[in-house]
Design a protein around this motif. Structure first.
Motif, mmCIF file in Angstrom:
data_model
loop_
_atom_site.group_PDB
_atom_site.id
_atom_site.type_symbol
_atom_site.label_atom_id
_atom_site.label_comp_id
_atom_site.label_asym_id
_atom_site.label_seq_id
_atom_site.Cartn_x
_atom_site.Cartn_y
_atom_site.Cartn_z
ATOM 1 N N GLY A 48 2.204 5.016 -7.227
ATOM 2 C CA GLY A 48 0.978 4.702 -6.188
ATOM 3 C C GLY A 48 0.396 6.067 -5.563
ATOM 4 O O GLY A 48 1.221 7.153 -5.799
ATOM 5 N N ARG A 49 -0.389 5.983 -4.828
ATOM 6 C CA ARG A 49 -0.983 7.110 -3.939
ATOM 7 C C ARG A 49 -0.448 7.167 -2.489
ATOM 8 O O ARG A 49 -0.229 8.452 -1.800
ATOM 9 N N ARG A 50 -0.206 6.060 -1.713
ATOM 10 C CA ARG A 50 0.106 6.198 -0.443
ATOM 11 C C ARG A 50 1.439 4.982 -0.376
ATOM 12 O O ARG A 50 1.138 3.846 -0.896
ATOM 13 N N ALA A 51 2.399 5.409 0.218
ATOM 14 C CA ALA A 51 3.562 4.446 0.348
ATOM 15 C C ALA A 51 4.078 4.178 1.776
ATOM 16 O O ALA A 51 4.097 5.184 2.474
ATOM 17 N N VAL A 52 4.497 3.259 2.083
ATOM 18 C CA VAL A 52 5.368 2.939 3.387
ATOM 19 C C VAL A 52 6.727 2.703 2.642
ATOM 20 O O VAL A 52 7.287 1.846 1.830
ATOM 21 N N VAL A 53 7.727 3.083 3.423
ATOM 22 C CA VAL A 53 9.293 2.959 3.041
ATOM 23 C C VAL A 53 9.833 2.202 4.220
ATOM 24 O O VAL A 53 9.954 2.750 5.578
ATOM 25 N N VAL A 54 10.439 1.247 3.905
ATOM 26 C CA VAL A 54 11.212 0.257 4.967
ATOM 27 C C VAL A 54 12.746 0.819 4.908
ATOM 28 O O VAL A 54 13.445 0.459 3.897
ATOM 29 N N GLY A 55 12.960 1.383 6.113
ATOM 30 C CA GLY A 55 14.446 1.823 6.390
ATOM 31 C C GLY A 55 14.378 3.122 6.865
ATOM 32 O O GLY A 55 13.468 3.988 6.587
ATOM 33 N N ALA A 56 15.533 3.734 7.206
ATOM 34 C CA ALA A 56 15.792 5.088 7.810
ATOM 35 C C ALA A 56 16.983 5.487 7.484
ATOM 36 O O ALA A 56 17.615 6.467 8.293
ATOM 37 N N GLU A 57 17.859 4.974 6.542
ATOM 38 C CA GLU A 57 19.080 5.494 6.136
ATOM 39 C C GLU A 57 19.048 6.289 5.099
ATOM 40 O O GLU A 57 17.803 6.681 4.595
ATOM 41 N N LEU A 67 9.405 9.972 -3.942
ATOM 42 C CA LEU A 67 7.944 9.453 -3.810
ATOM 43 C C LEU A 67 7.045 10.859 -3.833
ATOM 44 O O LEU A 67 6.147 11.116 -4.418
ATOM 45 N N ARG A 68 7.554 11.847 -2.808
ATOM 46 C CA ARG A 68 7.028 13.097 -2.682
ATOM 47 C C ARG A 68 6.774 13.891 -3.909
ATOM 48 O O ARG A 68 5.812 14.542 -4.234
ATOM 49 N N ARG A 69 8.083 13.967 -4.809
ATOM 50 C CA ARG A 69 8.057 14.710 -5.975
ATOM 51 C C ARG A 69 7.071 14.136 -6.933
ATOM 52 O O ARG A 69 6.529 15.062 -7.934
ATOM 53 N N ALA A 70 6.895 12.677 -6.681
ATOM 54 C CA ALA A 70 5.834 12.005 -7.847
ATOM 55 C C ALA A 70 4.495 12.328 -7.362
ATOM 56 O O ALA A 70 3.465 11.634 -7.910
ATOM 57 N N GLY A 71 4.449 12.932 -6.270
ATOM 58 C CA GLY A 71 2.804 13.011 -5.805
ATOM 59 C C GLY A 71 2.353 12.175 -4.936
ATOM 60 O O GLY A 71 1.110 11.996 -4.712
ATOM 61 N N THR A 72 3.156 10.880 -4.489
ATOM 62 C CA THR A 72 2.742 10.084 -3.575
ATOM 63 C C THR A 72 3.080 10.231 -2.017
ATOM 64 O O THR A 72 3.988 11.045 -1.570
ATOM 65 N N GLU A 73 1.998 10.075 -1.456
ATOM 66 C CA GLU A 73 2.026 10.349 0.211
ATOM 67 C C GLU A 73 2.822 9.261 0.855
ATOM 68 O O GLU A 73 2.538 8.194 0.580
ATOM 69 N N VAL A 74 3.657 9.669 1.562
ATOM 70 C CA VAL A 74 4.439 8.765 2.379
ATOM 71 C C VAL A 74 3.820 8.524 3.745
ATOM 72 O O VAL A 74 3.784 9.422 4.502
ATOM 73 N N VAL A 75 3.147 7.466 4.066
ATOM 74 C CA VAL A 75 2.341 7.083 5.185
ATOM 75 C C VAL A 75 3.309 6.920 6.559
ATOM 76 O O VAL A 75 3.078 7.482 7.522
ATOM 77 N N ALA A 76 4.501 6.189 6.263
ATOM 78 C CA ALA A 76 5.446 6.074 7.339
ATOM 79 C C ALA A 76 6.712 5.763 6.682
ATOM 80 O O ALA A 76 6.876 4.810 5.855
ATOM 81 N N MET A 77 7.773 5.682 7.644
ATOM 82 C CA MET A 77 9.168 5.011 7.439
ATOM 83 C C MET A 77 9.282 3.948 8.699
ATOM 84 O O MET A 77 8.839 4.383 9.735
ATOM 85 N N VAL A 78 9.815 2.772 8.320
ATOM 86 C CA VAL A 78 9.723 1.644 9.163
ATOM 87 C C VAL A 78 10.989 1.315 9.533
ATOM 88 O O VAL A 78 11.613 0.872 8.297
ATOM 89 N N THR A 79 11.645 1.177 10.657
ATOM 90 C CA THR A 79 12.955 0.519 10.748
ATOM 91 C C THR A 79 13.036 -0.233 12.014
ATOM 92 O O THR A 79 12.395 -0.019 13.051
ATOM 93 N N ALA A 86 13.841 10.617 9.611
ATOM 94 C CA ALA A 86 12.950 10.892 8.659
ATOM 95 C C ALA A 86 12.752 12.309 8.249
ATOM 96 O O ALA A 86 12.830 13.293 8.952
ATOM 97 N N PRO A 87 12.382 12.686 7.120
ATOM 98 C CA PRO A 87 12.167 13.897 6.590
ATOM 99 C C PRO A 87 11.033 14.544 7.298
ATOM 100 O O PRO A 87 10.165 13.736 7.829
ATOM 101 N N LEU A 122 -0.968 -0.805 8.206
ATOM 102 C CA LEU A 122 -0.704 0.442 7.544
ATOM 103 C C LEU A 122 -1.205 0.232 6.080
ATOM 104 O O LEU A 122 -0.894 -0.181 5.572
ATOM 105 N N PRO A 123 -2.618 1.015 5.853
ATOM 106 C CA PRO A 123 -3.017 0.885 4.537
ATOM 107 C C PRO A 123 -2.064 1.783 3.639
ATOM 108 O O PRO A 123 -1.756 2.708 3.817
ATOM 109 N N CYS A 124 -1.694 1.066 2.419
ATOM 110 C CA CYS A 124 -0.888 1.736 1.468
ATOM 111 C C CYS A 124 -0.921 0.905 0.187
ATOM 112 O O CYS A 124 -1.431 -0.138 0.299
ATOM 113 N N ASP A 125 -0.703 1.386 -0.940
ATOM 114 C CA ASP A 125 -0.582 0.577 -2.344
ATOM 115 C C ASP A 125 0.606 0.371 -2.758
ATOM 116 O O ASP A 125 0.744 -0.287 -3.973
#
Length: 291
Positions: A48-57, A67-79, A86-87, A122-125
């Protein structure tokens, strides 16, 4: 196939969205870390193009890098925890949970809810659920092996013996995720008790259980049949700073020690095993807590 001894080393798995009871629609784009890695590497497909990652471990941060290496923007990490890491360049929402997934045909976004009652969208796909590991215990359960309610893996003593004579369990089949090196070390350490059993050493009685009080969530090993040689692994469900860990049995204090520094829910505390020699093997449960 038959054997005098079986060693269960089935590992752990992440709980998917359904097991975490996250409501909403069921569109494509909802993944666990394992599914993310399979999609990117085994199947060589974009996610996908925009991702949310659930977790911060650590595993969540690894998902962000993938995700970043694959060209996907990480919108946020949620914990849900009060702090995390977070990076660089990735917003981190602490004390926050994913309350709903939205989208038809493809995920369009997630509703997040903050501890103070605020909510947002948070808009994401793509959303990646990380962590929340559970031992892969199906084989143990079908074989009648007693499970520990804290770890949700086989209950074992310091020699990796389960409730079924001849059946041992090691590694992440016993508890939430530890490193591959830690799992391998447990497998190596199980060799001596396995050989002892094959040589005719009798299987001990279960002994008193080790249990934990909140905010602690599990301890391994979790049965006491003798003094072990390896540290006990103790996990907290929330971040702690310089916690004072205590162990008691039937109202008697057995041991206490302050653990210096910060304790993360994604990292185990290591407790020395020597104090377990003071446990009454005919007594009640041994309770670990924060004093």
């Amino acid at each position: 196939m038959s054997a005098r001894t079986v060693v269960l080393a089935t590992g752990a798995r992440e709980r998917p969205r359904s097991a975490r009871l996250v409501p909403g629609t069921r569109p494509p784009g909802v993944l666990t870390t394992g599914e993310l890695q399979r999609t990117l590497h085994a199947d060589a497909r974009p996610v996908g193009r925009r991702a949310v990652v659930v977790g911060a471990e650590p595993v969540a941060r690894h998902a962000v890098r993938s995700l970043r290496r694959a060209g996907t923007e990480v919108v946020a990490m949620v914990t849900e925890h009060s702090r995390g890491a977070a990076p660089p360049g990735v917003p981190l929402l602490t004390a926050t949970t994913v309350g709903e997934l939205r989208g038809r045909g493809r995920l369009s976004g997630v509703v997040v809810r903050h501890e103070d009652g605020r909510s947002g969208f948070l808009p994401c796909d793509t959303v990646v659920f990380t962590g929340d590991w559970i031992p892969d215990h199906e084989l143990a359960r079908r074989g009648g092996v007693a499970l520990d309610p804290g770890t949700r893996g086989p209950a074992v003593d310091a020699s990796f013996r389960t409730s079924v004579p001849g059946v041992f369990a090691v590694g992440n089949a016993l508890h939430g995720i530890e490193s591959a090196a830690a799992a391998a070390a447990e497998g190596a350490a199980a060799a001596a008790p396995v050989l002892a059993h094959l040589a005719g050493v009798s299987w001990p009685d279960p002994g008193p259980p080790l249990v934990v009080r909140a905010p602690l969530v599990w301890v391994a090993p979790n049965r006491l049949t003798g003094v072990g040689e390896r540290p006990l692994l103790l996990r907290s469900g929330e971040p702690l700073t310089n916690p004072l860990v205590t162990a008691g049995q039937d109202g008697r204090l057995l041991w206490r020690r302050r653990i210096p520094g910060r304790v993360s829910p994604s990292r185990s505390m290591k407790l020395p095993p020597g104090w377990t020699g003071r446990v009454d093997r005919a007594g009640g449960p041994v309770v670990l807590g924060i004093g």
